[in-house]
Design an enzyme around this catalytic site. Sequence first.
Site, PDB file in Angstrom:
ATOM      1  N   GLY A  74      24.008  30.344  -8.323  1.00 32.41           N
ATOM      2  CA  GLY A  74      24.494  30.633  -9.820  1.00 32.41           C
ATOM      3  C   GLY A  74      25.542  31.908 -10.164  1.00 32.41           C
ATOM      4  CG  ASN A 108      28.324  23.969 -10.010  1.00 30.66           C
ATOM      5  OD1 ASN A 108      27.196  24.201  -9.724  1.00 30.66           O
ATOM      6  ND2 ASN A 108      29.187  24.282  -9.114  1.00 30.66           N
ATOM      7  CD  GLU A 150      20.454  29.285   0.967  1.00 31.69           C
ATOM      8  OE1 GLU A 150      20.658  28.093   0.776  1.00 31.69           O
ATOM      9  OE2 GLU A 150      19.706  29.970   0.127  1.00 31.69           O
ATOM     10  CB  CYS A 165      31.100  28.353  -6.635  1.00 30.46           C
ATOM     11  SG  CYS A 165      30.345  27.196  -5.216  1.00 30.46           S
ATOM     12  CD  GLU A 217      24.894  31.160  -0.856  1.00 42.72           C
ATOM     13  OE1 GLU A 217      26.177  31.494  -0.836  1.00 42.72           O
ATOM     14  OE2 GLU A 217      24.244  31.108   0.172  1.00 42.72           O
ATOM     15  CB  THR A 231      21.703  34.678 -13.150  1.00 43.32           C
ATOM     16  OG1 THR A 231      22.622  33.968 -14.345  1.00 43.32           O
ATOM     17  CG2 THR A 231      20.241  34.126 -13.434  1.00 43.32           C
TER      18      THR A 231
HETATM   19  P1  NDP Z   1      23.432  30.688 -14.093  1.00 46.63           P
HETATM   20  O1  NDP Z   1      23.436  31.790 -13.283  1.00 46.63           O
HETATM   21  O2  NDP Z   1      23.676  30.760 -15.907  1.00 46.63           O
HETATM   22  O3  NDP Z   1      22.325  29.778 -13.883  1.00 46.63           O
HETATM   23  C1  NDP Z   1      21.638  29.218 -12.523  1.00 46.63           C
HETATM   24  C2  NDP Z   1      20.452  29.245 -12.724  1.00 46.63           C
HETATM   25  O4  NDP Z   1      19.620  30.270 -12.614  1.00 46.63           O
HETATM   26  C3  NDP Z   1      19.970  28.208 -13.817  1.00 46.63           C
HETATM   27  O5  NDP Z   1      18.970  27.112 -13.364  1.00 46.63           O
HETATM   28  C4  NDP Z   1      19.563  28.985 -14.789  1.00 46.63           C
HETATM   29  O6  NDP Z   1      18.577  28.251 -15.649  1.00 46.63           O
HETATM   30  C5  NDP Z   1      18.751  29.922 -14.001  1.00 46.63           C
HETATM   31  N1  NDP Z   1      18.527  31.472 -14.540  1.00 46.63           N
HETATM   32  C6  NDP Z   1      19.218  31.881 -15.896  1.00 46.63           C
HETATM   33  N2  NDP Z   1      18.636  33.041 -15.940  1.00 46.63           N
HETATM   34  C7  NDP Z   1      17.693  33.200 -15.191  1.00 46.63           C
HETATM   35  C8  NDP Z   1      16.459  34.388 -14.868  1.00 46.63           C
HETATM   36  N3  NDP Z   1      16.546  35.367 -15.482  1.00 46.63           N
HETATM   37  N4  NDP Z   1      15.756  33.979 -13.746  1.00 46.63           N
HETATM   38  C9  NDP Z   1      15.643  32.983 -12.974  1.00 46.63           C
HETATM   39  N5  NDP Z   1      16.690  32.066 -13.095  1.00 46.63           N
HETATM   40  C10 NDP Z   1      17.300  32.057 -14.279  1.00 46.63           C
HETATM   41  O7  NDP Z   1      24.565  29.765 -13.599  1.00 46.63           O
HETATM   42  P2  NDP Z   1      25.386  28.288 -14.366  1.00 46.63           P
HETATM   43  O8  NDP Z   1      24.253  27.498 -14.237  1.00 46.63           O
HETATM   44  O9  NDP Z   1      25.989  28.875 -15.307  1.00 46.63           O
HETATM   45  O10 NDP Z   1      26.183  27.880 -13.031  1.00 46.63           O
HETATM   46  C11 NDP Z   1      27.479  28.583 -12.775  1.00 46.63           C
HETATM   47  C12 NDP Z   1      27.680  29.408 -11.838  1.00 46.63           C
HETATM   48  O11 NDP Z   1      27.250  29.225 -10.547  1.00 46.63           O
HETATM   49  C13 NDP Z   1      29.095  30.091 -11.712  1.00 46.63           C
HETATM   50  O12 NDP Z   1      29.208  31.554 -11.513  1.00 46.63           O
HETATM   51  C14 NDP Z   1      29.425  29.460 -10.362  1.00 46.63           C
HETATM   52  O13 NDP Z   1      30.357  30.190  -9.687  1.00 46.63           O
HETATM   53  C15 NDP Z   1      27.989  29.714  -9.318  1.00 46.63           C
HETATM   54  N6  NDP Z   1      28.095  28.870  -8.389  1.00 46.63           N
HETATM   55  C16 NDP Z   1      27.879  29.469  -7.073  1.00 46.63           C
HETATM   56  C17 NDP Z   1      27.694  28.731  -5.988  1.00 46.63           C
HETATM   57  C18 NDP Z   1      28.024  29.265  -4.678  1.00 46.63           C
HETATM   58  O14 NDP Z   1      27.517  28.541  -3.750  1.00 46.63           O
HETATM   59  N7  NDP Z   1      28.086  30.368  -4.462  1.00 46.63           N
HETATM   60  C19 NDP Z   1      27.998  27.029  -6.325  1.00 46.63           C
HETATM   61  C20 NDP Z   1      27.794  26.561  -7.327  1.00 46.63           C
HETATM   62  C21 NDP Z   1      27.873  27.342  -8.551  1.00 46.63           C
HETATM   63  P3  NDP Z   1      19.402  27.621 -17.066  1.00 46.63           P
HETATM   64  O15 NDP Z   1      20.583  27.020 -16.741  1.00 46.63           O
HETATM   65  O16 NDP Z   1      18.127  26.579 -17.242  1.00 46.63           O
HETATM   66  O17 NDP Z   1      19.098  28.763 -18.083  1.00 46.63           O
END
Ligand code: NDP
Length: 515
Positions: A268, A192, A496, A325, A291, A272
């Site tokens: 993420g 995002n 963080e 997020c 996070e 995950t």
């Molecule tokens: P995901 O959890 O799908 O992915 C986040 C990252 O993790 C990506 O780089 C993804 O790779 C990677 N990933 C996926 N599966 C695995 C695994 N099994 N092991 C290690 N890495 C893995 O989240 P999104 O990218 O869809 O992002 C949206 C989410 O992030 C929302 O829930 C949002 O709220 C949250 N978010 C939280 C924030 C915070 O600060 N709390 C800030 C911003 C977003 P790939 O995508 O390449 O598969």
Amino acid sequence: MGSVNTPSGSSSTSCPALRDAWAANTLEKAEALIKANSASSTGTAGLVMHNFVGGSYVPSENHIDSVNPKTGQVFAQVPVASADQVEQALQTATQAFKTWKKTTAAARSAYLRRVAQLIQDNHELFAVWESIDQGKTLARARVEVDRAISNFNYFSTFILHQSTSARMIDNVALTYEHRSPAGVFALISPWNMPLYLLTWKIAPCLAFGCTAVAKPSEVTSMSAFLLAEVLRLAEIPAGVINIVFGDGPTTGSALVRSPLVHGVSFTGGTATGIRIRRDTADQIYKHLSLELGGKNPTLVFDDVDLDKAVETAATAAFENQGEICLCGSRVYVQSGIYDEFVSRFEKFVRDNFKCGERVGAVVSSPHYAKIRSYLELAEQEKATFVTGSIPPADPKNGLWIDPVVLTGVSTKSAVMREEIFGPVVTIAKFDTEEEAIELANDNPNGLAAVLLTKDAARIRRVGEQIEAGLVWVNCWLVRELGTPFGGMKNSGTGREGGEYSREVFTVVRTLHIPM
Ligand code: NDP
């Protein structure tokens, strides 16, 4: 240092995609490049990115298409780093850690300032490609590039002013805390705010003397690819920071599970985050900073200046098309002003949040389909669409969704409970403070909240009871980088920022020295 604005040396010229993308530093040039690439497509459409390992660009065998959400057009190929490639990157980082951990804070600070300056020098390049890759507006992308620069500048000075605790045991001994870098980190970021969130990890990681292998989301890898070149031009020693690309199950999973990794800083989704916790459960030594997602409430009390409250609540709901997020996607309004609030909110959103102007395209087809499915559910559950509607199932010209304002959604509905992460907000009523707090906390997530009231006593009375890591009062998204960033409940583990990042990236030992 090498040339400041131009990639130079064999390392970058070995990656034609980097050379081409780097030269396309305006929207017009980038669009012309994408057009030229698609016209001369030879089967592998667009820019073919490489991993960045040991200071060099390393290709992968397999690739994933990267799509411009505003047009639906494939413009780049993202490598899928194999488990072997991840392991090689980690070995490189392990080797580099031996010397990087011994560098002085002053030296690390200088490297970080150089990185900040190089991003600044190439500001528009980053903003343009971030906007193309993620779907966000160019204006929004520019703000996030500024924030990425701040991440490096902030930690470059933070590490120059460290203190530690000392304690006395009567006349027996002096004790003091000594910190050292924790080791090699896996830095994993979502789609995002790609550059901003990745640099929020890379900057403190390097500042505190750790080395890393970073992985951006496969959906938005372009700014990390450009960042690799900045890190190279800043002459950060080879292997200190490596960037691998690929999907979560292949690349991300290999990265977090490797025994070479001493810590994982992950941003993420909650699912995950849980997966990463499980995957590392046996490796008790690993630092985990998770996070995760949010479903954040905005509470509007009847003493507010209505126009200001509408503006803050709407911005919190729809900035970056709701793909932050911290967005406030559940708005609760005190009953005395509810009707007037909804009416002004509708007008404000219609006037100010237009697709293609302040609202960008949503990031990917699967995400578009996910948002759409929640809107179908809202319709089935007979919610009122105050603005917006269900977008077409098969969009032809990009992934555009007009802002949707819903009323009449049950507190039990998945629309109200689950993170949609798109331009969708619900508005509901409350009568008393107690009810407002109960509604705000009635969710498994606890990342952020917005509290809108002029009553100073209520700010503390309500604000201190909201189950969220970040509570914004009469404002939203204001950030000081030393404040603890992170969520309660299902929104994460750890914090963080400033000294909280130091907790993540260092280990502490206590020395006991007798009198
Ligand atoms: P995901 O959890 O799908 O992915 C986040 C990252 O993790 C990506 O780089 C993804 O790779 C990677 N990933 C996926 N599966 C695995 C695994 N099994 N092991 C290690 N890495 C893995 O989240 P999104 O990218 O869809 O992002 C949206 C989410 O992030 C929302 O829930 C949002 O709220 C949250 N978010 C939280 C924030 C915070 O600060 N709390 C800030 C911003 C977003 P790939 O995508 O390449 O598969």
